[in-house]
Design a protein around this motif. Structure first.
Motif, PDB file in Angstrom:
ATOM      1  N   GLU A  31      28.282 -30.905 -30.810  1.00  0.00           N
ATOM      2  CA  GLU A  31      27.019 -30.490 -31.403  1.00  0.00           C
ATOM      3  C   GLU A  31      26.684 -31.457 -32.524  1.00  0.00           C
ATOM      4  O   GLU A  31      27.538 -31.779 -33.357  1.00  0.00           O
ATOM      5  N   GLU A  35      21.903 -29.469 -34.488  1.00  0.00           N
ATOM      6  CA  GLU A  35      22.283 -28.303 -33.692  1.00  0.00           C
ATOM      7  C   GLU A  35      21.903 -28.448 -32.218  1.00  0.00           C
ATOM      8  O   GLU A  35      21.664 -27.464 -31.519  1.00  0.00           O
ATOM      9  N   ASN A  36      21.850 -29.683 -31.739  1.00  0.00           N
ATOM     10  CA  ASN A  36      21.706 -29.931 -30.307  1.00  0.00           C
ATOM     11  C   ASN A  36      23.091 -29.950 -29.670  1.00  0.00           C
ATOM     12  O   ASN A  36      24.024 -30.531 -30.224  1.00  0.00           O
ATOM     13  N   ARG A  47      21.525 -33.152 -23.224  1.00  0.00           N
ATOM     14  CA  ARG A  47      21.321 -32.690 -24.593  1.00  0.00           C
ATOM     15  C   ARG A  47      20.455 -31.442 -24.520  1.00  0.00           C
ATOM     16  O   ARG A  47      19.318 -31.476 -24.033  1.00  0.00           O
ATOM     17  N   SER A  49      18.612 -28.524 -26.603  1.00  0.00           N
ATOM     18  CA  SER A  49      18.095 -28.011 -27.869  1.00  0.00           C
ATOM     19  C   SER A  49      17.580 -26.598 -27.644  1.00  0.00           C
ATOM     20  O   SER A  49      17.728 -26.036 -26.558  1.00  0.00           O
ATOM     21  N   GLN A  50      16.957 -26.024 -28.629  1.00  0.00           N
ATOM     22  CA  GLN A  50      16.469 -24.649 -28.496  1.00  0.00           C
ATOM     23  C   GLN A  50      15.338 -24.532 -27.477  1.00  0.00           C
ATOM     24  O   GLN A  50      15.154 -23.486 -26.859  1.00  0.00           O
TER      25      GLN A  50
END
Length: 252
Positions: A31, A35-36, A47, A49-50
């Motif tokens: 990470e 925060e990826n 990768r 992400s949110q």
């Protein structure tokens, strides 16, 4: 300086679970500070992400040997069989590709991790030397003396590089000087800022502050895991189905 496991121990550490994240992948990479989550599946780097997932693949280069997230804006992906490293941006767009057998001074590379100033720490298999390689200039700025021990793995940050041997590890600085040898047997080494985590699946694991030279026992969670990573003062244990995240705290 030679440091042994029987030196004076500092306060012991324990782990407290704070989160778990479901993930099905061949390998969890880590990470980043944004925060990826990064992971490898079917030899493709992802990768997550949110809000989205992006991917990078170069199947013609063979298997991904290692991915270094130290600089999230310049991620290094090493393909040992192809003797090639690829530099990616934080969206996994390719910035540069270096084939070490096509540069002016041919190099056969065993390990490749991130250094500073658009450079890489590389371990030259032919000379058995650790080098700092500037990938814009495609030449090495310096190299260490030849290393006689068998090198198992390599970890680095911007200022130092650690070479894991069968009996411990060797720490080098950016000037190519060997500054420390640690005689502690372990299975894997992970690092974050001033701390090194020396992991043993069977036996004691250690949490080592290499600045203060304080060696501590760390009580690891009693779970089966495929990979362990240290980042952002947290321990990540990946079991193949989920990422178990722990906070590392000193025992009171």
């Amino acid at each position: 300086m030679l440091f042994f496991a029987n030196n004076i121990f500092a306060q012991d550490y324990t782990t407290q679970k704070i989160q778990e994240i479901g993930l099905i992948a061949d390998r969890f990479v880590g990470e980043d500070k944004f925060e990826n989550l990064f992971y490898i599946n079917k030899n493709t780097l992802f990768r997550k992400s949110q809000d989205r997932i992006v991917e990078y693949k170069a199947l013609q280069l063979g298997d991904i040997s290692s991915v270094d997230l130290l600089n999230p804006l310049r991620i290094s992906v090493f393909y040992k069989d192809a003797n090639t490293v690829v530099i990616l941006d934080n969206r996994l767009n390719e910035l540069k590709r270096i084939a070490f057998d096509r540069i002016a001074n041919f190099k056969m590379v065993d390990f490749c991790t991130t250094a500073n100033d658009k450079s890489l720490w590389i371990f030259n298999a032919d000379t058995q030397e650790l080098e700092i390689f500037n990938y814009n200039q495609e030449k090495s700025a310096l190299q260490t003396l030849p290393i006689s021990e068998n090198i198992i793995n390599q970890k680095s940050n911007f200022n130092f590089c650690w070479l894991q041997t069968e009996n411990g590890y060797k720490q080098f600085n950016v000037y190519g000087s060997l500054i420390k040898e640690v005689a502690v047997k372990f299975d894997a080494l992970e690092l974050y800022k001033n701390y090194i985590l020396l992991l043993n699946k069977k036996g004691d694991s250690y949490y080592f502050n290499y600045k203060s030279e304080e060696l501590s026992n760390i009580e690891m969670p009693k779970i089966d895991y495929k990979q362990a990573l240290l980042n952002n003062e947290k321990l990540y244990l990946y079991d193949g189905k989920k990422i178990n995240i722990y906070k590392i705290t000193p025992n009171n």
